[in-house]
Scaffold this motif. Sequence first.
Motif, PDB file in Angstrom:
ATOM      1  N   GLU A   1       1.002   7.859  49.621  1.00  0.00           N
ATOM      2  CA  GLU A   1       0.166   8.885  50.265  1.00  0.00           C
ATOM      3  C   GLU A   1      -0.034   9.583  49.038  1.00  0.00           C
ATOM      4  OE1 GLU A   1      -2.083  11.513  53.106  1.00  0.00           O
ATOM      5  OE2 GLU A   1       0.356  11.274  52.573  1.00  0.00           O
ATOM      6  N   THR A   2      -2.254  10.145  47.802  1.00  0.00           N
ATOM      7  CA  THR A   2      -1.501  10.682  46.918  1.00  0.00           C
ATOM      8  C   THR A   2      -3.492  10.547  46.356  1.00  0.00           C
ATOM      9  OG1 THR A   2      -1.052  10.910  44.846  1.00  0.00           O
ATOM     10  CG2 THR A   2      -1.460   9.046  44.944  1.00  0.00           C
ATOM     11  N   ASP A   3      -3.893  11.301  45.296  1.00  0.00           N
ATOM     12  CA  ASP A   3      -4.793  11.410  44.880  1.00  0.00           C
ATOM     13  C   ASP A   3      -4.938  10.169  44.092  1.00  0.00           C
ATOM     14  OD1 ASP A   3      -6.989  12.226  42.547  1.00  0.00           O
ATOM     15  OD2 ASP A   3      -7.181  13.973  44.104  1.00  0.00           O
ATOM     16  N   ARG A   4      -5.737   9.290  43.928  1.00  0.00           N
ATOM     17  CA  ARG A   4      -6.058   8.091  43.355  1.00  0.00           C
ATOM     18  C   ARG A   4      -6.086   8.083  41.831  1.00  0.00           C
ATOM     19  NH1 ARG A   4      -6.923   2.943  43.839  1.00  0.00           N
ATOM     20  NH2 ARG A   4      -8.435   1.472  42.427  1.00  0.00           N
ATOM     21  N   ALA A   5      -7.491   9.490  41.787  1.00  0.00           N
ATOM     22  CA  ALA A   5      -8.215   8.834  40.617  1.00  0.00           C
ATOM     23  C   ALA A   5      -7.250   9.911  39.491  1.00  0.00           C
ATOM     24  CB  ALA A   5      -9.275  10.702  40.277  1.00  0.00           C
ATOM     25  N   LEU A   6      -6.249  11.568  39.777  1.00  0.00           N
ATOM     26  CA  LEU A   6      -5.153  11.778  39.815  1.00  0.00           C
ATOM     27  C   LEU A   6      -4.178  11.175  38.900  1.00  0.00           C
ATOM     28  CD1 LEU A   6      -5.217  15.137  41.491  1.00  0.00           C
ATOM     29  CD2 LEU A   6      -5.963  14.633  39.143  1.00  0.00           C
ATOM     30  N   LEU A   7      -3.294   9.825  40.507  1.00  0.00           N
ATOM     31  CA  LEU A   7      -2.627   9.010  39.560  1.00  0.00           C
ATOM     32  C   LEU A   7      -2.428   8.155  38.522  1.00  0.00           C
ATOM     33  CD1 LEU A   7      -0.193   7.770  40.507  1.00  0.00           C
ATOM     34  CD2 LEU A   7      -1.321   6.323  42.600  1.00  0.00           C
ATOM     35  N   LEU A   8      -4.304   8.019  38.615  1.00  0.00           N
ATOM     36  CA  LEU A   8      -4.953   6.258  37.385  1.00  0.00           C
ATOM     37  C   LEU A   8      -4.717   7.760  36.659  1.00  0.00           C
ATOM     38  CD1 LEU A   8      -8.063   4.705  39.002  1.00  0.00           C
ATOM     39  CD2 LEU A   8      -6.022   4.018  38.417  1.00  0.00           C
ATOM     40  N   ALA A   9      -4.666   8.870  35.990  1.00  0.00           N
ATOM     41  CA  ALA A   9      -4.780   9.680  34.968  1.00  0.00           C
ATOM     42  C   ALA A   9      -3.119   9.459  34.294  1.00  0.00           C
ATOM     43  CB  ALA A   9      -4.978  10.705  35.323  1.00  0.00           C
ATOM     44  N   ILE A  10      -2.161   9.630  35.204  1.00  0.00           N
ATOM     45  CA  ILE A  10      -0.888   9.945  34.944  1.00  0.00           C
ATOM     46  C   ILE A  10      -0.387   8.583  34.508  1.00  0.00           C
ATOM     47  CG2 ILE A  10       1.157   9.838  36.010  1.00  0.00           C
ATOM     48  CD1 ILE A  10       0.316  12.639  37.783  1.00  0.00           C
ATOM     49  N   LEU A  11      -0.857   7.579  35.309  1.00  0.00           N
ATOM     50  CA  LEU A  11      -0.904   5.816  35.450  1.00  0.00           C
ATOM     51  C   LEU A  11      -1.078   5.696  33.379  1.00  0.00           C
ATOM     52  CD1 LEU A  11      -0.779   3.685  38.317  1.00  0.00           C
ATOM     53  CD2 LEU A  11       1.422   5.006  37.476  1.00  0.00           C
ATOM     54  N   THR A  12      -2.399   5.856  32.959  1.00  0.00           N
ATOM     55  CA  THR A  12      -2.739   5.322  32.476  1.00  0.00           C
ATOM     56  C   THR A  12      -2.329   6.093  30.849  1.00  0.00           C
ATOM     57  OG1 THR A  12      -4.789   5.426  33.268  1.00  0.00           O
ATOM     58  CG2 THR A  12      -5.014   6.132  30.888  1.00  0.00           C
ATOM     59  N   ASN A  13      -1.772   7.527  31.110  1.00  0.00           N
ATOM     60  CA  ASN A  13      -1.344   7.991  30.030  1.00  0.00           C
ATOM     61  C   ASN A  13      -0.242   8.119  29.973  1.00  0.00           C
ATOM     62  OD1 ASN A  13      -2.777  10.940  28.621  1.00  0.00           O
ATOM     63  ND2 ASN A  13      -3.458  10.636  31.167  1.00  0.00           N
ATOM     64  N   THR A  14       0.679   7.731  30.761  1.00  0.00           N
ATOM     65  CA  THR A  14       1.852   7.067  30.688  1.00  0.00           C
ATOM     66  C   THR A  14       2.068   5.830  29.463  1.00  0.00           C
ATOM     67  OG1 THR A  14       2.006   6.455  32.212  1.00  0.00           O
ATOM     68  CG2 THR A  14       2.775   8.503  32.105  1.00  0.00           C
ATOM     69  N   LEU A  15       1.522   4.725  30.719  1.00  0.00           N
ATOM     70  CA  LEU A  15       1.503   3.266  29.542  1.00  0.00           C
ATOM     71  C   LEU A  15       0.977   3.356  28.450  1.00  0.00           C
ATOM     72  CD1 LEU A  15       0.078   1.341  32.616  1.00  0.00           C
ATOM     73  CD2 LEU A  15       2.137   1.020  32.558  1.00  0.00           C
ATOM     74  N   SER A  16      -0.062   4.288  28.073  1.00  0.00           N
ATOM     75  CA  SER A  16      -0.726   4.353  27.171  1.00  0.00           C
ATOM     76  C   SER A  16       0.367   5.322  25.885  1.00  0.00           C
ATOM     77  CB  SER A  16      -1.778   5.295  26.573  1.00  0.00           C
ATOM     78  OG  SER A  16      -2.908   4.099  27.457  1.00  0.00           O
ATOM     79  N   ASN A  17       1.621   5.949  26.387  1.00  0.00           N
ATOM     80  CA  ASN A  17       2.111   6.288  25.375  1.00  0.00           C
ATOM     81  C   ASN A  17       2.926   5.156  25.139  1.00  0.00           C
ATOM     82  OD1 ASN A  17       1.399   8.976  24.475  1.00  0.00           O
ATOM     83  ND2 ASN A  17       2.282  10.071  26.681  1.00  0.00           N
ATOM     84  N   ALA A  18       3.125   4.376  26.146  1.00  0.00           N
ATOM     85  CA  ALA A  18       5.169   3.560  26.228  1.00  0.00           C
ATOM     86  C   ALA A  18       4.839   2.678  24.764  1.00  0.00           C
ATOM     87  CB  ALA A  18       5.087   2.601  27.385  1.00  0.00           C
ATOM     88  N   VAL A  19       3.311   1.794  24.722  1.00  0.00           N
ATOM     89  CA  VAL A  19       2.144   1.135  24.311  1.00  0.00           C
ATOM     90  C   VAL A  19       2.372   1.099  22.535  1.00  0.00           C
ATOM     91  CG1 VAL A  19       0.454  -0.394  23.243  1.00  0.00           C
ATOM     92  CG2 VAL A  19       1.145  -0.088  25.596  1.00  0.00           C
ATOM     93  N   ALA A  20       1.840   3.004  22.655  1.00  0.00           N
ATOM     94  CA  ALA A  20       1.492   3.654  21.554  1.00  0.00           C
ATOM     95  C   ALA A  20       3.087   3.864  20.668  1.00  0.00           C
ATOM     96  CB  ALA A  20       0.345   5.259  21.888  1.00  0.00           C
ATOM     97  N   TYR A  21       3.968   4.286  21.076  1.00  0.00           N
ATOM     98  CA  TYR A  21       4.684   4.890  20.405  1.00  0.00           C
ATOM     99  C   TYR A  21       6.228   3.583  20.744  1.00  0.00           C
ATOM    100  CZ  TYR A  21       3.297   9.170  20.739  1.00  0.00           C
ATOM    101  OH  TYR A  21       2.175  10.128  20.181  1.00  0.00           O
ATOM    102  N   THR A  22       6.659   2.889  21.533  1.00  0.00           N
ATOM    103  CA  THR A  22       6.303   1.188  21.065  1.00  0.00           C
ATOM    104  C   THR A  22       6.864   0.655  19.480  1.00  0.00           C
ATOM    105  OG1 THR A  22       7.471   0.941  23.473  1.00  0.00           O
ATOM    106  CG2 THR A  22       7.731  -0.742  21.592  1.00  0.00           C
ATOM    107  N   PRO A  23       7.500   0.032  18.395  1.00  0.00           N
ATOM    108  CA  PRO A  23       7.894  -0.262  17.496  1.00  0.00           C
ATOM    109  C   PRO A  23       7.331  -1.505  17.573  1.00  0.00           C
ATOM    110  CG  PRO A  23       9.908   0.796  17.782  1.00  0.00           C
ATOM    111  CD  PRO A  23       9.193   0.631  19.110  1.00  0.00           C
ATOM    112  N   SER A  24       6.110  -2.459  16.780  1.00  0.00           N
ATOM    113  CA  SER A  24       6.033  -3.667  16.550  1.00  0.00           C
ATOM    114  C   SER A  24       6.727  -5.125  17.270  1.00  0.00           C
ATOM    115  CB  SER A  24       5.074  -3.764  15.299  1.00  0.00           C
ATOM    116  OG  SER A  24       3.994  -3.555  15.308  1.00  0.00           O
TER     117      SER A  24
END
Length: 541
Positions: free
Chosen positions: A423-446
Amino acid sequence: MSSIRGQLIRGMAKGLVIILLVSEAILYMGVRTALTRQFDETLLAKARAFAALSNQTGEDVDGRLVAITSLPPPVRDAIRRAAGEASIPEVEEVVKERNLYYKVECIRDGVESEFLVAASGEYMGPIDEYGFAVHDAAMPEFQPSATPEYYQVWDEDGEAIAKSPSLESATLPWSRAQSSAPAYQSITLPDGRNGRMVTLPFRPRRADFGNTGGGEEFLLLAVARSRRELDTVLHILLCGLFATGILLSAGAALVVRATVKSGLVPLDALGQQATAIDAANLNIRFPTARLPEELIPISTRLNELLERLEAAFSRERRFTSDVAHELRTPIAELRALAEVELRSQTGNGAPYLHDALAIATQMERLVAALLTLARCESSQLTVIREPVDLVTALKEAWRPLAEKCEKRLLHVRFDLPPEAVVETDRALLLAILTNTLSNAVAYTPSGGNVTVEIMGADSAPILRISNTNAQLRKADLSHLAEPFWRKDTARSDTSHSGVGLAVVAALVDLLELDLALDLPSSDLFCLSISGFHTLPITQPE
């Protein structure tokens, strides 16, 4: 450093205990002095009475010689018991202070001595030149017993001339009188008991039976008795004071603790109010109406400080919001112009337009992140809670990143349950997941690894995203959620702005979730989000 409460309790308790000990010591010394003085006065009264009795001889009437066989049987028997094997040359009948006595002269081994027997047949003791014989019998405490008292008389040269029968072969300690005043000292009695002795100089009147006259020489009388009763009373007093001191100390400790606790209630309340203040509620003020006088200046200064902090935070939030709003429109126009130009032209300017579009997109993301931060800090975002499947939300947030992962040859592993409804706010949860996954992809070495997993989906789901780490160290973890913080201080990588995790931290706090950042090993970074409100999983019919 110890607390003020502890210092006050220890200081007050120590002071009260010292005052109590000093008071009890003064009380004990005063009572001991008074009891000893009373004991000495009683001893002195007995010594003076004894000396006075030795002087009150009165006038004796010359008696007549009587035959021993004519004496009453009780008197005759007493004389024979006292004389023993000694010969009795004469017995004289004398009257002393209107009482009839028999003065008996006897010779034993060529030595003459005299003793006195009353008309009743009572043996009154040997007769010395100062007339102490009568008083040995009149004061039975000086006779041999289990707890006798003692007296002894010395002349001016220190030669003993009389002593109580209780002394037997022992003597009392003698010291030359320094004045006519009585002198007291504590001694060990002949039977080993602790005692008290008074020495009293006095001038007796000679009282040879049949003759009276005044003596010229001074004698020294010493009377001694056990101080056991006095010591017992003092021991009981000392034990009582000790027990009372312990009880009063314990009571004082409780009273001091309660008093200090009561006195520090306003300070504790002030501390609790200060603990509740953070950047989100700087409008709180400390009350000053019912505070103690000492705390009013502190509360007033804190309120003034809060006013300045609130004004500063307001200016910062307003600046961030204003900057974001001001940049939003020209960036959108720049992006629109670049897109239109790219569609209509195919000349050499196309690469530059692509760069302009990338820059505009990056700036747009930065502005959006700044706006989100500003709205979170100013509580402008409204949380609308609804059932959300965490697994579905993760897949939705991952979808735009899948292509980028393939290009960078990242190894991605998902460990997800079929469903995890929270039970949470869908839009804010998506913003959290988008940022965390983007960081993981962006800062992981090739060629690195990214793992997304949900643990404990049935009870309290925990989202964990881990990726290969090449730069971060333990000391960097505390800075990751700070806006615009970059590990690369030169900021050579223009594709990142350093606000992604700051937005995540703000949104997680807004949704009342828990964010944890960790480096289990030097080459692995983990981000965990917990505290979700779970809903029961619906089973298909």
